[in-house]
Design a protein around this motif. Sequence first.
Motif, mmCIF file in Angstrom:
data_model
loop_
_atom_site.group_PDB
_atom_site.id
_atom_site.type_symbol
_atom_site.label_atom_id
_atom_site.label_comp_id
_atom_site.label_asym_id
_atom_site.label_seq_id
_atom_site.Cartn_x
_atom_site.Cartn_y
_atom_site.Cartn_z
ATOM 1 N N TYR A 4 0.824 -1.211 0.000
ATOM 2 C CA TYR A 4 0.000 0.000 0.000
ATOM 3 C C TYR A 4 0.860 1.264 0.000
ATOM 4 N N LEU A 5 1.985 1.204 0.744
ATOM 5 C CA LEU A 5 2.874 2.361 0.774
ATOM 6 C C LEU A 5 3.468 2.637 -0.603
ATOM 7 N N LEU A 6 3.900 1.556 -1.256
ATOM 8 C CA LEU A 6 4.482 1.693 -2.604
ATOM 9 C C LEU A 6 3.472 2.303 -3.572
ATOM 10 N N ILE A 7 2.258 1.778 -3.508
ATOM 11 C CA ILE A 7 1.195 2.272 -4.396
ATOM 12 C C ILE A 7 0.913 3.742 -4.109
ATOM 13 N N PHE A 8 0.854 4.097 -2.818
ATOM 14 C CA PHE A 8 0.551 5.470 -2.441
ATOM 15 C C PHE A 8 1.629 6.431 -2.953
ATOM 16 N N PHE A 9 2.884 6.059 -2.761
ATOM 17 C CA PHE A 9 3.965 6.938 -3.215
ATOM 18 C C PHE A 9 4.023 7.030 -4.742
ATOM 19 N N LEU A 10 3.684 5.943 -5.379
ATOM 20 C CA LEU A 10 3.646 5.947 -6.848
ATOM 21 C C LEU A 10 2.552 6.914 -7.334
ATOM 22 N N ILE A 11 1.398 6.841 -6.689
ATOM 23 C CA ILE A 11 0.279 7.742 -7.036
ATOM 24 C C ILE A 11 0.693 9.193 -6.822
ATOM 25 N N LEU A 12 1.335 9.443 -5.687
ATOM 26 C CA LEU A 12 1.773 10.808 -5.351
ATOM 27 C C LEU A 12 2.764 11.323 -6.391
ATOM 28 N N LEU A 13 3.709 10.470 -6.742
ATOM 29 C CA LEU A 13 4.729 10.843 -7.733
ATOM 30 C C LEU A 13 4.071 11.172 -9.076
ATOM 31 N N LEU A 52 -10.269 -1.162 -7.596
ATOM 32 C CA LEU A 52 -11.173 -0.131 -7.080
ATOM 33 C C LEU A 52 -10.520 0.651 -5.942
ATOM 34 N N PHE A 53 -9.770 -0.065 -5.112
ATOM 35 C CA PHE A 53 -9.086 0.596 -4.005
ATOM 36 C C PHE A 53 -8.055 1.599 -4.531
ATOM 37 N N ILE A 54 -7.245 1.162 -5.516
ATOM 38 C CA ILE A 54 -6.223 2.047 -6.083
ATOM 39 C C ILE A 54 -6.890 3.242 -6.797
ATOM 40 N N GLY A 55 -7.963 2.951 -7.509
ATOM 41 C CA GLY A 55 -8.693 4.018 -8.183
ATOM 42 C C GLY A 55 -9.231 5.033 -7.190
ATOM 43 N N PHE A 56 -9.764 4.531 -6.084
ATOM 44 C CA PHE A 56 -10.331 5.408 -5.056
ATOM 45 C C PHE A 56 -9.250 6.286 -4.420
ATOM 46 N N ILE A 57 -8.137 5.647 -4.009
ATOM 47 C CA ILE A 57 -7.054 6.402 -3.351
ATOM 48 C C ILE A 57 -6.437 7.413 -4.328
ATOM 49 N N GLY A 58 -6.186 6.954 -5.565
ATOM 50 C CA GLY A 58 -5.589 7.838 -6.573
ATOM 51 C C GLY A 58 -6.497 9.019 -6.877
ATOM 52 N N GLY A 59 -7.782 8.738 -7.082
ATOM 53 C CA GLY A 59 -8.734 9.803 -7.380
ATOM 54 C C GLY A 59 -8.889 10.769 -6.222
ATOM 55 N N LEU A 60 -8.890 10.204 -5.013
ATOM 56 C CA LEU A 60 -9.032 11.036 -3.816
ATOM 57 C C LEU A 60 -7.830 11.984 -3.675
ATOM 58 N N ALA A 61 -6.621 11.433 -3.909
ATOM 59 C CA ALA A 61 -5.413 12.268 -3.836
ATOM 60 C C ALA A 61 -5.487 13.382 -4.894
ATOM 61 N N GLN A 62 -5.982 13.055 -6.083
ATOM 62 C CA GLN A 62 -6.132 14.051 -7.144
ATOM 63 C C GLN A 62 -7.151 15.130 -6.732
ATOM 64 N N ASP A 63 -8.222 14.679 -6.069
ATOM 65 C CA ASP A 63 -9.231 15.629 -5.601
ATOM 66 C C ASP A 63 -8.649 16.592 -4.575
ATOM 67 N N VAL A 64 -7.870 16.035 -3.639
ATOM 68 C CA VAL A 64 -7.310 16.866 -2.569
ATOM 69 C C VAL A 64 -6.298 17.857 -3.138
ATOM 70 N N LEU A 65 -5.473 17.410 -4.088
ATOM 71 C CA LEU A 65 -4.431 18.283 -4.624
ATOM 72 C C LEU A 65 -4.958 19.274 -5.660
ATOM 73 N N PHE A 66 -5.847 18.855 -6.519
ATOM 74 C CA PHE A 66 -6.255 19.732 -7.617
ATOM 75 C C PHE A 66 -7.763 19.932 -7.748
ATOM 76 N N GLY A 67 -8.534 18.997 -7.287
ATOM 77 C CA GLY A 67 -9.968 18.980 -7.610
ATOM 78 C C GLY A 67 -10.776 20.095 -6.993
ATOM 79 N N PRO A 68 -11.903 20.422 -7.611
ATOM 80 C CA PRO A 68 -12.777 21.454 -7.068
ATOM 81 C C PRO A 68 -13.689 20.910 -5.974
#
Lengths: 169, 297
Positions: A4-13, A52-68
Amino acid sequence: MIFYLLIFFLILLILLIQGTLAAVFPRYIIFPDLLLVFVLSFSFLWGKKKGLFIGFIGGLAQDVLFGPAIGLFALGKMAVAYLAASASHEIFRDQVVGPMFVALIATFAHEAIVYFLSSLMLGIQVPVANIIKTILLPKAVFHFFMTIFIYPLLYKADRVNFFRPSLKR
Amino acid sequence: MLGKTALRLLKGALVVVILLIVINYTGGEGMRLTLGEDLFPTVVTPVQGFFSRAGAQVANFFTGIFEFRQIQEENAMLREELAKMRDLSYQLSELQKENYRLRELLGFEERTKYKLLPAEVIARNPSYWFETITINKGSADGLEKNMAVVTHEGLVGSVIDTTATSARIQLLTDSRKAVSALVQRSREPGEVGIVEGNPELRGFLRMVNLPAEANIQIGDTIISSGLGGVFPKGLVIGQVVETGKDQYGLLQQAIIKPAVNFNRLEEVFVLLAAPNQTSDEEFSEADHLEEEGDGEE
């Protein structure tokens, strides 16, 4: 946990690269949605639950950083994951052609969800026909060809259990 | 078997409904949900800054290679312009001194009381549905929601969201943004219109709700009117490139080319003052405009 950590950092990167590219290059240059290609590749490889989990976390991170609004891209990326994971049951996973076509369809599905929710709940106004022609189509083609490089890379990484070091022999 | 599928469907529907509620709740005027939502961008901002600087260097390197000849020509032109500017600068400084003297004589106060805070653009929303940028200054630097953001060319947008170390700016080109504006040449009180992102022409703005008899021409400069209290009066928005009637033929509308180059924003300035701290003079002037505008309609 490491997985999960690897996936999270990859998404962040990926998100940092995307945000930076959009800021330093002129607006008329069309950039691919790297996160979308990664989400669909992972979902194709690992199925619905993880996808679905990766999609959710990735999308959520995108929402927090850029989303309206929180949840907008989370829903979009989850739809991509669902689509890719569902398609993986029907298509041979060892070949890149399947994910390539899924990338093409997933791009339209993702943008349709984001557009529909944004215009309905956030009040955006954009000329859809023009955007489909000038941005969406080139972007979908971009994703189609990008999958040729990204999917085999992730496929090989998965084969050597790169994301799950504890399973390494 | 059917029960399992139904349960899965129910779970999926529940997730979708929850997310829709969250979108609806957070989609308002910069609503924040949790501490984590503030904390995450705060932690990410320094890393984003590093990426932004590295990315800019890479972009400049490639731009330099592809545009070498153009840069040479530009260099020669800029040298020539610099010489002219030196002359102009001397003349300007003389005029400025004269201006100050005259103002003092007339007892005028300096119109803008805002302090400018420079900020670096560290990210841009990669999605083309939304026109927002992220800057490397936040609430710790005194930034607040609704503060106006400008460049030396003109108005950029306003702060919609802040964390301790970063802020999100909604650009004028975003379809959800609207600014009250007037024509600089005439400054007619009845010619206050609304400038908003132009959904039909990407990168351009449109000015709507202008009275049919409004004196607006191609080439006119459009400035903020100060109405609404978010943007101070007099900030340059852009130039008129096309005028015409609206879809009902009752009002005029115009297409505006923004003064700011939104294609490449690297550094911006935030006007450090909350809207309610705007000088009384500006508001009374704006109110006066609004009253007269209403009267004419």
